[in-house]
Design an enzyme around this catalytic site. Structure first.
Site, PDB file in Angstrom:
ATOM      1  N   LYS A   1      -4.974  36.444 -24.457  1.00 29.33           N
ATOM      2  CA  LYS A   1      -4.895  36.413 -25.920  1.00 29.33           C
ATOM      3  C   LYS A   1      -3.456  36.735 -26.297  1.00 29.33           C
ATOM      4  O   LYS A   1      -3.052  37.890 -26.340  1.00 29.33           O
ATOM      5  CB  LYS A   1      -5.846  37.468 -26.503  1.00 29.33           C
ATOM      6  CG  LYS A   1      -6.407  37.161 -27.854  1.00 29.33           C
ATOM      7  CD  LYS A   1      -5.524  37.301 -29.058  1.00 29.33           C
ATOM      8  CE  LYS A   1      -4.764  38.541 -29.350  1.00 29.33           C
ATOM      9  NZ  LYS A   1      -3.618  38.217 -30.264  1.00 29.33           N
TER      10      LYS A   1
ATOM     11  N   GLU B   1       1.140  48.695 -21.282  1.00 26.94           N
ATOM     12  CA  GLU B   1       2.613  48.686 -21.318  1.00 26.94           C
ATOM     13  C   GLU B   1       3.003  48.788 -22.786  1.00 26.94           C
ATOM     14  O   GLU B   1       2.782  47.846 -23.543  1.00 26.94           O
ATOM     15  CB  GLU B   1       3.163  47.378 -20.741  1.00 26.94           C
ATOM     16  CG  GLU B   1       2.898  47.161 -19.281  1.00 26.94           C
ATOM     17  CD  GLU B   1       3.702  48.060 -18.390  1.00 26.94           C
ATOM     18  OE1 GLU B   1       4.508  48.871 -18.904  1.00 26.94           O
ATOM     19  OE2 GLU B   1       3.509  47.988 -17.169  1.00 26.94           O
TER      20      GLU B   1
ATOM     21  N   CYS C   1      11.204  46.125 -25.027  1.00 27.46           N
ATOM     22  CA  CYS C   1      10.666  47.495 -24.978  1.00 27.46           C
ATOM     23  C   CYS C   1      11.529  48.397 -24.101  1.00 27.46           C
ATOM     24  O   CYS C   1      11.594  49.597 -24.326  1.00 27.46           O
ATOM     25  CB  CYS C   1       9.254  47.446 -24.446  1.00 27.46           C
ATOM     26  SG  CYS C   1       9.145  46.515 -22.919  1.00 27.46           S
TER      27      CYS C   1
ATOM     28  N   GLU D   1      10.509  53.686 -32.385  1.00 30.54           N
ATOM     29  CA  GLU D   1      10.932  52.387 -31.887  1.00 30.54           C
ATOM     30  C   GLU D   1      11.186  51.449 -33.074  1.00 30.54           C
ATOM     31  O   GLU D   1      10.307  51.224 -33.896  1.00 30.54           O
ATOM     32  CB  GLU D   1       9.836  51.803 -30.990  1.00 30.54           C
ATOM     33  CG  GLU D   1      10.264  50.515 -30.338  1.00 30.54           C
ATOM     34  CD  GLU D   1       9.218  49.983 -29.381  1.00 30.54           C
ATOM     35  OE1 GLU D   1       8.062  49.810 -29.795  1.00 30.54           O
ATOM     36  OE2 GLU D   1       9.574  49.732 -28.210  1.00 30.54           O
TER      37      GLU D   1
HETATM   38  P1  NAD Z   1       1.445  44.595 -31.244  1.00 26.06           P
HETATM   39  O1  NAD Z   1       0.991  45.875 -30.651  1.00 26.06           O
HETATM   40  O2  NAD Z   1       1.448  44.445 -32.718  1.00 26.06           O
HETATM   41  O3  NAD Z   1       0.540  43.370 -30.710  1.00 26.06           O
HETATM   42  C1  NAD Z   1       0.396  43.106 -29.337  1.00 26.06           C
HETATM   43  C2  NAD Z   1      -0.853  42.266 -29.128  1.00 26.06           C
HETATM   44  O4  NAD Z   1      -1.996  43.041 -29.482  1.00 26.06           O
HETATM   45  C3  NAD Z   1      -0.921  40.987 -29.956  1.00 26.06           C
HETATM   46  O5  NAD Z   1      -1.458  39.951 -29.158  1.00 26.06           O
HETATM   47  C4  NAD Z   1      -1.895  41.370 -31.062  1.00 26.06           C
HETATM   48  O6  NAD Z   1      -2.575  40.264 -31.625  1.00 26.06           O
HETATM   49  C5  NAD Z   1      -2.865  42.275 -30.334  1.00 26.06           C
HETATM   50  N1  NAD Z   1      -3.614  43.223 -31.175  1.00 26.06           N
HETATM   51  C6  NAD Z   1      -3.316  43.660 -32.416  1.00 26.06           C
HETATM   52  N2  NAD Z   1      -4.223  44.565 -32.832  1.00 26.06           N
HETATM   53  C7  NAD Z   1      -5.109  44.711 -31.810  1.00 26.06           C
HETATM   54  C8  NAD Z   1      -6.262  45.529 -31.606  1.00 26.06           C
HETATM   55  N3  NAD Z   1      -6.686  46.384 -32.548  1.00 26.06           N
HETATM   56  N4  NAD Z   1      -6.910  45.451 -30.427  1.00 26.06           N
HETATM   57  C9  NAD Z   1      -6.469  44.605 -29.459  1.00 26.06           C
HETATM   58  N5  NAD Z   1      -5.396  43.814 -29.593  1.00 26.06           N
HETATM   59  C10 NAD Z   1      -4.716  43.865 -30.758  1.00 26.06           C
HETATM   60  O7  NAD Z   1       2.883  44.337 -30.619  1.00 26.06           O
HETATM   61  P2  NAD Z   1       3.921  43.199 -30.996  1.00 26.06           P
HETATM   62  O8  NAD Z   1       4.444  43.471 -32.376  1.00 26.06           O
HETATM   63  O9  NAD Z   1       3.323  41.866 -30.707  1.00 26.06           O
HETATM   64  O10 NAD Z   1       5.079  43.488 -29.913  1.00 26.06           O
HETATM   65  C11 NAD Z   1       6.040  44.496 -30.071  1.00 26.06           C
HETATM   66  C12 NAD Z   1       5.651  45.780 -29.363  1.00 26.06           C
HETATM   67  O11 NAD Z   1       5.343  45.527 -28.004  1.00 26.06           O
HETATM   68  C13 NAD Z   1       6.750  46.819 -29.339  1.00 26.06           C
HETATM   69  O12 NAD Z   1       6.234  48.082 -29.669  1.00 26.06           O
HETATM   70  C14 NAD Z   1       7.220  46.816 -27.900  1.00 26.06           C
HETATM   71  O13 NAD Z   1       7.804  48.002 -27.456  1.00 26.06           O
HETATM   72  C15 NAD Z   1       5.984  46.502 -27.177  1.00 26.06           C
HETATM   73  N6  NAD Z   1       6.288  45.931 -25.869  1.00 26.06           N
HETATM   74  C16 NAD Z   1       6.094  46.691 -24.746  1.00 26.06           C
HETATM   75  C17 NAD Z   1       6.407  46.195 -23.504  1.00 26.06           C
HETATM   76  C18 NAD Z   1       6.221  47.000 -22.243  1.00 26.06           C
HETATM   77  O14 NAD Z   1       6.131  46.403 -21.193  1.00 26.06           O
HETATM   78  N7  NAD Z   1       6.150  48.308 -22.296  1.00 26.06           N
HETATM   79  C19 NAD Z   1       6.899  44.898 -23.393  1.00 26.06           C
HETATM   80  C20 NAD Z   1       7.085  44.154 -24.537  1.00 26.06           C
HETATM   81  C21 NAD Z   1       6.751  44.687 -25.769  1.00 26.06           C
END
Ligand code: NAD
Length: 495
Positions: free
Chosen positions: A190, A266, A300, A399
């Site tokens: 997803k 992650e 990240c 962040e």
């Molecule tokens: P996000 O947390 O908003 O969304 C990530 C995913 O989760 C999307 O596919 C979203 O549709 C889904 N999602 C949203 N609400 C959900 C719920 N309640 N239950 C399950 N899934 C849900 O993150 P983003 O804005 O897409 O990405 C940015 C963030 O990702 C930043 O905080 C960044 O640090 C983090 N990130 C972490 C890593 C790592 O490896 N540690 C890598 C890349 C990005």
């Protein structure tokens, strides 16, 4: 200024992949995907529904329980290599898609934004064939008086629900698909609503140009975040593999708790770049500025706090500001661009609110400070160097996910370690010193999952990546990342 790509993008990306079939969303819904550098709509993605997600999970469950996938590592390796080869053959169009949809500068699409994670599928294929931990012979023993021969087996964990963000979509999608499929699991992916086409392009290649059996890999794009929660909460899913923000990770963990589903998380970071007082100022400051500007800070693991000896503060600020001024936001299609657009208007507004907060907290900007004036359209923020705050400020603790680097003074190695560790996060970091032993000693005291010393690069398929503290649970990549998708079974037979 033009930000249009010249290469044709892949066709037919308004589809889901469920049980081996590429099809429109049930009900026929679509949503727009947009080029962040131009604000132009690229086209339509399939707007998957709860019924589609339900079908995808069912297909993954059947493929795992009823097929031979889980028992055939040689076949799995072959499918992964087919996927790699087909994606590499489409490399030009896929890199263009990645720049168009993600806003990724081209220097990154020939690296971690496409080429490297696709190449890494081969590493996971090799591991499926060479892994020597499937069966460990513990020999005989006589516990509680019964002579017994014991073995420890590692087995595929089952159905994996992979939920991913938009910032490095291929890197993160393949860092889940690769090891999960290599381990013998089946997958429902997803992806984030901001980058659906990057995922549907994988779906199309997997369905049309590999021998992956129906149901082994399913891809459900959607504008609806609740499909992620549906996936995390479905009892037919054995592992939820999530990358995203810490706030969403917390929600995922709560949802998965209902069925005690294993979670692998992650999450976010606020990593420290630590300069010691014997470091080469120009080299260290330049690298810190470069890292913070890369992909507009949307990584990240990017180091977003620059910890500098108080005595060198002004010298470092001047050097970092000079580097940043040369890395102004630019067209991601231009080969020299390091800092492209941020992903969306919403994300730009979020970054701007943090820059306002920095002003309110008393900061000044030694470089950047807001929107790029070079572009009339597109979501561009210039790399920004924040000066005058300490580590207690919100800008230093939270962040931002934009090209924003906050400079913080320290009084020596112990103080630098204290400040680096004074964070809810622990994802990555860097240390710079003329003295390797001293740098390694400092690196060893920072509570973080990855750290580079004097410019050393840990990013590689064989290196585990993940976070301490609120940066996550578990490890992605490396053998450790593969083993996240295995269960452990101990067997004893009486002799
Ligand atoms: P996000 O947390 O908003 O969304 C990530 C995913 O989760 C999307 O596919 C979203 O549709 C889904 N999602 C949203 N609400 C959900 C719920 N309640 N239950 C399950 N899934 C849900 O993150 P983003 O804005 O897409 O990405 C940015 C963030 O990702 C930043 O905080 C960044 O640090 C983090 N990130 C972490 C890593 C790592 O490896 N540690 C890598 C890349 C990005």
């Amino acid at each position: 200024m033009s930000t249009g790509a010249t290469t044709a993008l892949p066709d037919g990306l308004d589809v889901l992949l469920i049980d081996g079939d590429l099809a429109a969303a049930s009900g026929g819904g679509t949503f727009e995907t947009t080029n962040p550098a131009t604000e132009e709509v690229l086209g339509a993605a399939a707007d998957g529904t709860a019924a589609d997600m339900d079908a995808a999970i069912g297909a993954a469950r059947s493929a795992f329980d009823e097929g031979t996938w889980a028992a055939d590592p040689v076949f799995r390796a072959r499918c992964l290599r087919q996927l790699r080869d087909a994606l590499q053959a489409d490399g030009e169009a896929m890199r263009a898609l990645t720049t168009a949809e993600v806003g990724a500068p081209t220097f990154l699409t020939s690296g971690p934004q496409f080429d490297i994670p696709v190449e890494d599928l081969g590493w996971y294929a090799d591991l499926a064939e060479s892994y020597d931990g499937w069966r460990t012979d513990l020999g005989e023993a006589t516990p509680v008086g019964v002579r017994s021969q014991r073995w420890v087996l590692r087995e595929p964990a089952g159905v994996v629900g992979a939920i991913t963000p938009w910032n490095f979509p291929h890197q993160i999608n393949f860092a889940k698909i690769g090891p999960a499929l290599a381990a013998g699991c089946t997958v429902v992916l997803k992806p984030a609503p901001d980058t659906p086409w990057c995922a549907s392009a994988i779906a199309r290649v997997a369905a049309e140009r590999t021998d992956l059996p129906p149901g082994v890999l399913n891809v459900v794009t959607s504008s609806d975040h609740t499909l992620g929660a549906q996936l995390a909460g479905d009892p037919r899913v054995d592992v939820v593999s999530f990358t995203g923000s810490t706030a969403t990770g917390r929600a995922v963990m709560r949802t998965a708790a209902e069925h005690i589903t294993k979670v692998f998380l992650e999450l976010g970071g606020k990593s420290a770049f630590v300069m010691l007082d014997d470091a080469d100022v120009a080299a260290a400051a330049g690298m810190a500025a470069f890292m913070a500007a890369t992909h507009a800070g949307q990584g990240c693991a990017i180091t977003t706090r620059l910890l500098v000896p108080a005595s060198l503060h002004d010298e470092v600020v001047d050097a970092a500001a000079a580097t940043m001024a040369g890395l102004a936001a630019g067209d991601p299609n231009e080969p020299g661009t390091i800092c492209g657009p941020v992903i969306s208007e919403r994300q730009r507004a979020r970054i701007e609110s943090y820059l306002q907060l920095a002003r309110d907290e008393g900061a000044t900007f030694a470089a950047g400070g807001g929107r790029s004036e070079r572009f009339e359209r597109g979501w561009f923020i210039d790399p920004t160097l924040v000066v005058g705050l300490d580590n207690s400020s919100r800008v230093a603790r939270e962040e931002i996910f934009g090209p924003v680097l906050t400079v913080i003074s320290h009084t020596g190695d112990d103080d630098a370690v204290r400040i680096a560790n004074d964070s809810p996060y622990g994802l990555s970091g860097a240390v710079f010193s003329a003295d390797e032993e001293r740098a390694l000693a400092v690196a060893g005291r920072i509570r973080t999952g990855t750290i580079g010393v004097n410019g050393g690069v840990w990013y590689s398929a064989d290196v585990p990546f993940g976070g301490y503290k609120q940066s996550g649970i578990g490890r992605e990549m490396g053998v450790a990342g593969f083993e996240e998708y295995l269960e452990t079974k101990s067997i004893a037979i009486a002799r």
